[in-house]
Design a protein around this motif. Structure first.
Motif, mmCIF file in Angstrom:
data_model
loop_
_atom_site.group_PDB
_atom_site.id
_atom_site.type_symbol
_atom_site.label_atom_id
_atom_site.label_comp_id
_atom_site.label_asym_id
_atom_site.label_seq_id
_atom_site.Cartn_x
_atom_site.Cartn_y
_atom_site.Cartn_z
ATOM 1 N N ALA A 35 -28.593 -28.931 11.748
ATOM 2 C CA ALA A 35 -27.158 -28.984 12.070
ATOM 3 C C ALA A 35 -26.518 -27.658 11.697
ATOM 4 O O ALA A 35 -27.156 -26.802 11.079
ATOM 5 C CB ALA A 35 -26.506 -30.115 11.279
ATOM 6 N N ASP A 36 -25.254 -27.472 12.070
ATOM 7 C CA ASP A 36 -24.445 -26.341 11.596
ATOM 8 C C ASP A 36 -25.129 -24.985 11.813
ATOM 9 O O ASP A 36 -25.295 -24.199 10.858
ATOM 10 C CB ASP A 36 -24.150 -26.497 10.092
ATOM 11 C CG ASP A 36 -23.591 -27.862 9.740
ATOM 12 O OD1 ASP A 36 -22.873 -28.432 10.565
ATOM 13 O OD2 ASP A 36 -23.878 -28.340 8.627
ATOM 14 N N PRO A 37 -25.562 -24.661 13.020
ATOM 15 C CA PRO A 37 -26.366 -23.448 13.211
ATOM 16 C C PRO A 37 -25.557 -22.156 13.156
ATOM 17 O O PRO A 37 -24.664 -21.940 13.969
ATOM 18 C CB PRO A 37 -26.924 -23.639 14.625
ATOM 19 C CG PRO A 37 -25.888 -24.455 15.325
ATOM 20 C CD PRO A 37 -25.293 -25.365 14.286
ATOM 21 N N CYS A 67 -27.459 -36.166 4.138
ATOM 22 C CA CYS A 67 -28.430 -35.957 3.071
ATOM 23 C C CYS A 67 -29.140 -34.643 3.370
ATOM 24 O O CYS A 67 -29.839 -34.518 4.376
ATOM 25 C CB CYS A 67 -29.409 -37.128 3.044
ATOM 26 S SG CYS A 67 -30.528 -37.063 1.644
ATOM 27 N N MET A 68 -28.933 -33.644 2.521
ATOM 28 C CA MET A 68 -29.436 -32.294 2.821
ATOM 29 C C MET A 68 -29.954 -31.646 1.544
ATOM 30 O O MET A 68 -29.193 -31.382 0.619
ATOM 31 C CB MET A 68 -28.303 -31.469 3.436
ATOM 32 C CG MET A 68 -27.887 -32.043 4.792
ATOM 33 S SD MET A 68 -26.136 -32.123 5.002
ATOM 34 C CE MET A 68 -25.852 -30.661 5.943
ATOM 35 N N GLU A 69 -31.251 -31.399 1.532
ATOM 36 C CA GLU A 69 -31.908 -30.963 0.303
ATOM 37 C C GLU A 69 -32.210 -29.463 0.291
ATOM 38 O O GLU A 69 -32.293 -28.837 -0.755
ATOM 39 C CB GLU A 69 -33.222 -31.757 0.190
ATOM 40 C CG GLU A 69 -34.005 -31.515 -1.058
ATOM 41 C CD GLU A 69 -35.178 -32.491 -1.196
ATOM 42 O OE1 GLU A 69 -35.409 -33.312 -0.278
ATOM 43 O OE2 GLU A 69 -35.846 -32.426 -2.221
ATOM 44 N N ILE A 160 -16.292 -25.600 1.485
ATOM 45 C CA ILE A 160 -17.542 -25.697 2.260
ATOM 46 C C ILE A 160 -17.543 -24.657 3.385
ATOM 47 O O ILE A 160 -16.562 -23.943 3.584
ATOM 48 C CB ILE A 160 -17.708 -27.116 2.875
ATOM 49 C CG1 ILE A 160 -16.529 -27.440 3.808
ATOM 50 C CG2 ILE A 160 -17.833 -28.169 1.778
ATOM 51 C CD1 ILE A 160 -16.739 -28.688 4.651
ATOM 52 N N ASP A 161 -18.651 -24.612 4.093
ATOM 53 C CA ASP A 161 -18.775 -23.869 5.352
ATOM 54 C C ASP A 161 -18.435 -22.378 5.222
ATOM 55 O O ASP A 161 -17.551 -21.856 5.929
ATOM 56 C CB ASP A 161 -17.901 -24.511 6.443
ATOM 57 C CG ASP A 161 -18.322 -25.942 6.745
ATOM 58 O OD1 ASP A 161 -19.385 -26.361 6.242
ATOM 59 O OD2 ASP A 161 -17.610 -26.631 7.485
ATOM 60 N N PRO A 162 -19.133 -21.665 4.320
ATOM 61 C CA PRO A 162 -18.868 -20.226 4.191
ATOM 62 C C PRO A 162 -19.185 -19.475 5.475
ATOM 63 O O PRO A 162 -20.125 -19.824 6.199
ATOM 64 C CB PRO A 162 -19.830 -19.793 3.074
ATOM 65 C CG PRO A 162 -20.935 -20.809 3.117
ATOM 66 C CD PRO A 162 -20.270 -22.101 3.500
ATOM 67 N N ASN A 264 -19.177 -31.412 14.861
ATOM 68 C CA ASN A 264 -19.815 -30.334 15.607
ATOM 69 C C ASN A 264 -19.650 -29.108 14.729
ATOM 70 O O ASN A 264 -18.840 -29.136 13.770
ATOM 71 C CB ASN A 264 -19.205 -30.150 16.992
ATOM 72 C CG ASN A 264 -20.140 -29.396 17.925
ATOM 73 O OD1 ASN A 264 -21.155 -28.843 17.497
ATOM 74 N ND2 ASN A 264 -19.814 -29.377 19.208
ATOM 75 N N HIS A 265 -20.368 -28.061 14.971
ATOM 76 C CA HIS A 265 -20.272 -26.876 14.108
ATOM 77 C C HIS A 265 -20.918 -25.736 14.877
ATOM 78 O O HIS A 265 -22.009 -25.868 15.401
ATOM 79 C CB HIS A 265 -21.019 -27.143 12.798
ATOM 80 C CG HIS A 265 -20.804 -26.081 11.780
ATOM 81 N ND1 HIS A 265 -20.120 -26.294 10.609
ATOM 82 C CD2 HIS A 265 -21.192 -24.784 11.749
ATOM 83 C CE1 HIS A 265 -20.091 -25.188 9.902
ATOM 84 N NE2 HIS A 265 -20.737 -24.246 10.570
ATOM 85 N N GLN A 266 -20.229 -24.603 14.961
ATOM 86 C CA GLN A 266 -20.585 -23.568 15.925
ATOM 87 C C GLN A 266 -20.814 -22.206 15.299
ATOM 88 O O GLN A 266 -20.351 -21.920 14.193
ATOM 89 C CB GLN A 266 -19.450 -23.440 16.935
ATOM 90 C CG GLN A 266 -18.240 -22.660 16.427
ATOM 91 C CD GLN A 266 -17.597 -23.236 15.175
ATOM 92 O OE1 GLN A 266 -17.666 -24.432 14.932
ATOM 93 N NE2 GLN A 266 -16.986 -22.385 14.378
ATOM 94 N N ASN A 291 -27.787 -37.341 11.321
ATOM 95 C CA ASN A 291 -29.092 -36.693 11.551
ATOM 96 C C ASN A 291 -28.965 -35.944 12.875
ATOM 97 O O ASN A 291 -29.174 -36.499 13.953
ATOM 98 C CB ASN A 291 -30.223 -37.731 11.641
ATOM 99 C CG ASN A 291 -30.644 -38.260 10.275
ATOM 100 O OD1 ASN A 291 -31.415 -39.207 10.197
ATOM 101 N ND2 ASN A 291 -30.159 -37.664 9.210
ATOM 102 N N ARG A 292 -28.642 -34.658 12.755
ATOM 103 C CA ARG A 292 -28.216 -33.927 13.948
ATOM 104 C C ARG A 292 -29.286 -32.954 14.454
ATOM 105 O O ARG A 292 -30.309 -32.754 13.804
ATOM 106 C CB ARG A 292 -26.911 -33.193 13.601
ATOM 107 C CG ARG A 292 -25.829 -34.192 13.191
ATOM 108 C CD ARG A 292 -24.733 -33.595 12.352
ATOM 109 N NE ARG A 292 -25.194 -33.197 11.035
ATOM 110 C CZ ARG A 292 -24.441 -32.618 10.120
ATOM 111 N NH1 ARG A 292 -23.174 -32.379 10.386
ATOM 112 N NH2 ARG A 292 -24.927 -32.279 8.942
ATOM 113 N N SER A 293 -29.014 -32.347 15.593
ATOM 114 C CA SER A 293 -29.982 -31.420 16.198
ATOM 115 C C SER A 293 -29.223 -30.246 16.809
ATOM 116 O O SER A 293 -28.236 -30.450 17.535
ATOM 117 C CB SER A 293 -30.756 -32.114 17.312
ATOM 118 O OG SER A 293 -31.568 -33.121 16.764
#
Ligand code: FUB
Length: 449
Positions: A35-37, A67-69, A160-162, A264-266, A291-293
């Motif tokens: 996600a978040d590419p 959930c992100m490790e 978040i999201d630097p 969404n994240h761009q 659980n994104r792609s």
């Protein structure tokens, strides 16, 4: 082995996997949820730094939530063949991170003075770093690591999201979000703030905004961001003549996800003279949008500098070599009835998709296949048919030249069926696959040799 891979292997520092099950269609990473590419061009390769979603469990994270490790980095030199460089930063190896939080959210990476700086938001284990999210930095000599994490998160940054942007005069800016946007100058060392924290202005007052990503083109500074205008996030942008604003709302880059993915994240990047929008949906997890792609589509500007809305495609970008497995289920066009897409294995979404034909003349079109210059004689189709059926392949469009007719035998298993091409056409073509009868034919992929 090419020079780049040999160099990486000789360094012995990173794990390297060439991903064979992706050919630039959307989503373009199929070996894990992503996600978040944030896409960045370093040298002649494009690197993507995404978040890495995993399924939470009793032991890991919170059921029903993100959930992100850890983080992987991926790279490509043609946007068709992708390399997974493995894990670059893991929450369990960063001393100040709360290792029960599984909150390694949207990152960024930037190059300065010979070093790569990887910025990641996550939850700290010590109240002196703040109660919610802090932003850490890991530094490397190479875009794919190994990254060494700084002992503490960036002071005075909570959110978040630097996103980091370096302006033409060399000044670096850090942007982040915490319901609204914040920004500050970064020192030359890229690890500390060089100014007070400010709030850039010019964004919608209502509805969640997050994921700021700033880029510059022809003197216009574009601040792109996801915003909940209605029910879920859509991608918008605002423009300014300065990286610090004030910004002016300029439009929507992408509408809300058609698959219902709440986030969404761009990121927007120019690679080899083409602009691209990287974003995410939840293709491999249609029933659970945490659980994104990640995906990529081309992005175009109007003459006045405004951005044309990007319509998400399954086809994605880049050319597909005719000798590779062409996943026609990532189609460019599809007939109104009689052709549909479903998971190959309903119990394993990482197995990809198939095309199901069940009506005479139903068709699917897959664009930009490179047939090269050397004569190809055959087509091989991985197919399954409980009835038996005939398909045909045309080039360019539904009325284009017929290059093959393939009888798919009745059977209970998937088989590769091969047939000789009527004629070879060199160069780049679209392919159209069409069912000839009212039977039921399923296709996983096809390839030419
Ligand atoms: O991936 C976790 C969060 O979801 C990101 O940080 C946000 O931008 C949203 O995509």
């Amino acid at each position: 082995m090419n020079k780049y891979k040999r160099h990486l292997l000789l360094t012995g520092f990173v794990l390297l996997f060439t991903i064979n099950n992706t050919m630039a269609q959307n989503p373009f990473i199929l070996n894990q949820y992503t996600a978040d590419p944030t896409a960045r061009v370093f040298g002649n390769r494009l690197y993507v730094y995404p978040s890495h979603d995993i399924l939470s469990s009793k032991e890991k994270g919170r059921i029903g939530w993100f959930c992100m490790e850890d983080y992987h980095v991926f790279s490509s030199e043609n946007l068709t063949d992708w390399t997974d460089h493995g894990v670059i930063v893991s929450q369990n190896k960063v001393k100040w991170v709360d290792s029960t939080s599984y909150s390694m959210w949207a990152p960024d990476c930037i190059f300065r003075n010979g070093k790569y700086y990887f910025y990641f938001p996550t939850k700290p284990n010590n109240p002196r770093y703040g109660k919610d999210f802090a932003i850490g930095v890991a530094v490397s000599d190479r875009p794919y690591g190994p990254f060494i994490t700084q002992p503490e998160p960036i002071d005075k940054v909570h959110g978040i999201d630097p996103n980091v942007f370096i302006d033409k005069d060399g000044q670096a800016y850090l942007y982040w979000s915490s319901m609204k946007f914040f920004m500050a100058k970064l020192k030359e060392n890229m690890l500390e703030l060089a100014s007070e924290v400010q709030e850039p202005v010019g964004f919608p007052e209502t509805g969640l905004k997050e994921g700021p990503f700033l880029f510059e083109r022809n003197g216009i500074y574009y601040m792109t961001y996801p915003h909940v205008k209605n029910k879920t996030e859509r991608l918008e942008y605002a423009i300014s003549n300065s990286p610090t604003g004030p910004f002016k709302y300029a439009g929507v880059i992408m509408d809300e996800s058609p698959t219902g993915c709440w986030t969404n994240h761009q990121s927007v990047v120019n690679f080899k003279n083409q602009w691209y929008l990287f974003y995410h949906h939840n293709d491999m997890s249609p029933k659970f949008d945490k659980n994104r792609s990640i995906r990529v589509d081309s992005l175009f500007f109007n003459n006045d500098g405004t951005i044309r809305k990007v319509i998400p495609t399954l086809r994605g970008v880049g050319l597909t070599n005719a000798t590779n497995k062409i996943q026609i289920d990532r189609y460019s066009l599809i007939s109104e009835k009689g052709a549909s897409i479903s998971f190959l294995d309903s119990l394993n979404n990482f197995g990809g998709w198939k095309t199901v034909f069940n009506t005479k003349n139903a068709w699917i079109q897959y664009n930009s296949v490179d047939f090269g210059k050397n004569k190809l004689k055959k087509v091989n189709v991985q197919a399954f048919s409980k009835t038996g059926g005939t398909i045909q392949i045309r080039l360019d469009n539904i009325n284009g030249p017929l290059i093959a007719k393939i009888e798919i035998p009745k059977g209970k298993e998937w088989n590769i069926v091969s047939t000789t091409l009527f004629k070879y056409y060199p160069g780049i073509h679209n392919i159209v696959v069409q069912l000839q009868d009212d039977n039921n034919v399923e296709i996983d992929w096809l390839s030419f040799n």
